[in-house]
Design a protein around this motif. Sequence first.
Motif, mmCIF file in Angstrom:
data_model
loop_
_atom_site.group_PDB
_atom_site.id
_atom_site.type_symbol
_atom_site.label_atom_id
_atom_site.label_comp_id
_atom_site.label_asym_id
_atom_site.label_seq_id
_atom_site.Cartn_x
_atom_site.Cartn_y
_atom_site.Cartn_z
ATOM 1 N N ALA A 15 9.228 113.269 42.789
ATOM 2 C CA ALA A 15 9.620 114.473 43.531
ATOM 3 C C ALA A 15 9.661 115.710 42.645
ATOM 4 O O ALA A 15 9.731 116.842 43.142
ATOM 5 N N GLY A 16 9.600 115.502 41.313
ATOM 6 C CA GLY A 16 9.644 116.632 40.396
ATOM 7 C C GLY A 16 11.013 117.260 40.286
ATOM 8 O O GLY A 16 11.147 118.484 40.146
ATOM 9 N N SER A 35 14.254 122.520 50.147
ATOM 10 C CA SER A 35 12.904 122.135 49.703
ATOM 11 C C SER A 35 12.964 120.920 48.776
ATOM 12 O O SER A 35 12.138 120.005 48.868
ATOM 13 N N LYS A 36 13.966 120.896 47.877
ATOM 14 C CA LYS A 36 14.123 119.751 46.973
ATOM 15 C C LYS A 36 14.552 118.504 47.743
ATOM 16 O O LYS A 36 14.089 117.395 47.459
ATOM 17 N N ARG A 37 15.458 118.710 48.687
ATOM 18 C CA ARG A 37 15.937 117.573 49.477
ATOM 19 C C ARG A 37 14.778 116.905 50.207
ATOM 20 O O ARG A 37 14.660 115.668 50.234
ATOM 21 N N GLU A 38 13.894 117.715 50.790
ATOM 22 C CA GLU A 38 12.751 117.185 51.523
ATOM 23 C C GLU A 38 11.802 116.433 50.584
ATOM 24 O O GLU A 38 11.260 115.385 50.941
ATOM 25 N N ALA A 43 9.622 111.330 48.672
ATOM 26 C CA ALA A 43 9.315 110.442 47.549
ATOM 27 C C ALA A 43 9.981 109.084 47.729
ATOM 28 O O ALA A 43 9.390 108.038 47.459
ATOM 29 N N ALA A 44 11.244 109.114 48.201
ATOM 30 C CA ALA A 44 11.978 107.870 48.418
ATOM 31 C C ALA A 44 11.288 107.017 49.474
ATOM 32 O O ALA A 44 11.164 105.793 49.325
#
Length: 340
Positions: A15-16, A35-38, A43-44
Motif C-alpha cells: 500500500a506504500g 486515500s491511505k485507508r483505501e 492491499a489487504a
Amino acid sequence: MDKKKVTALDVAKLAGVSQPTVSRVFSSGMNVKESKRERVLAAAKQLGYQPNALARGLTTRKTKMIGIVMREVQNPFYPEVLEKLYEQLSEKGYHIIFISSINNQIQEKEIRQLIEYSVEGVIITDALLSSNAAERFVQNDIKVVLFNRYIQGENYNAVFCDNYSAGYQIGRYLLNKGHRKVAFISGPLDTSTTIDRKNGFEKAFHEIGIVDYYFELGNYSYDGGFQATFRLLDQYNDIDAIFCGNDITAFGAIDAARGKGLLIPDDISIIGFDDVKMSQWVNYSLTTWKQPIVEMVKNTIEILLNQINEGIDAPQVKTLKGELIERNTVLNRNNSSNYF
C-alpha cells in the motif's frame, strides 16, 4: 511447502504506507487519511490479510474478549445459556473464551488463563467465585457478572431468576392441586439458587400449617435425581408429589418412579425448574418453572458491557420473574384448581 502468512508489514509495503498506519486502519480507523485507508484495505484484500484480533487488542487495550466460566455442562440448561450468550455477544462484536471448570470453585489456572488472554469481562454461571478470584479480577480490571446466582452479603454484579418467589409459587401450585405429602430434591445446599427455591417452597407449606416435608439431595444432575427418588420411594409410600430443583433432576426422578412401577402423574406428580428444551419431549412432557433465559442473558451482557465501556463501577443486581409451564406431570387431586 507451507504458504507464508501475510503480515501487516506485507500490506504496508504493497500500500506504500507505514506499518503503524495499517494497524490504525484495522483498529480505530482514526487519524488516517481516506486515500491511505483505501490503499490499505485494497492491499489487504489483494493479499488476503486478516488482522490478528488478540494482537490488535493488546495494542488498543480492547481485546473484545469475554470469558465464560461454566461447570455443569451436562445440565442442558447451561448449554442453552451458552448458546444465547454466544449469539448476543457475537452480535455486539465480542469473542468468547470458554472455560469448563472442573471444580465447584474457579481455580488458579483458570483465572490465569483468563488474565493471559486479556479478557475484558467474565460471566460466571454455576462455578463459585472465591474472594481471591474476585480480587485477581479487580487487580486486572476485569469486570465480572454472576449469572443465575448471587453471593449473600457480597457486592457483585448478578443476574438471576427470582428463585424464592418461584419456589413459593410452585408450593402454592402443588397445594392447590391437592398435594400434601410432598418431597423436595435439591441441588447443592451452598448456592443461592438452592437456598432461595427451598425457602420459598417451605413458606408455601408453612402458611397452611405443614412444617415437614420429605427432602433429598440431588446435586442438580440426572443421576442425583434418579438415586434421590429411589431413596425417597424406598422410605416413604405416601409421597404424592416431588418438586425437583431443576429439570434434569426431574428427568431422573420420572425415570426412577417409572422404574418403581409408578405412573406419572396418576400415582405421583413431578415438577421441575428451568424449562429446558427436553421438557417438551413427549416422553417427559414436564410441568416446570420457566426461567427467562433470553432476558437474563440480555441483562447480563448489558451490565457487563456498561461496566467495560461506560466506566460504571457500582455493582448492579437484576432479578427477573419466570412463569409456570403446565404440561402433563402434575395431577389435580381435588378436581379443581384455584391457582392464579
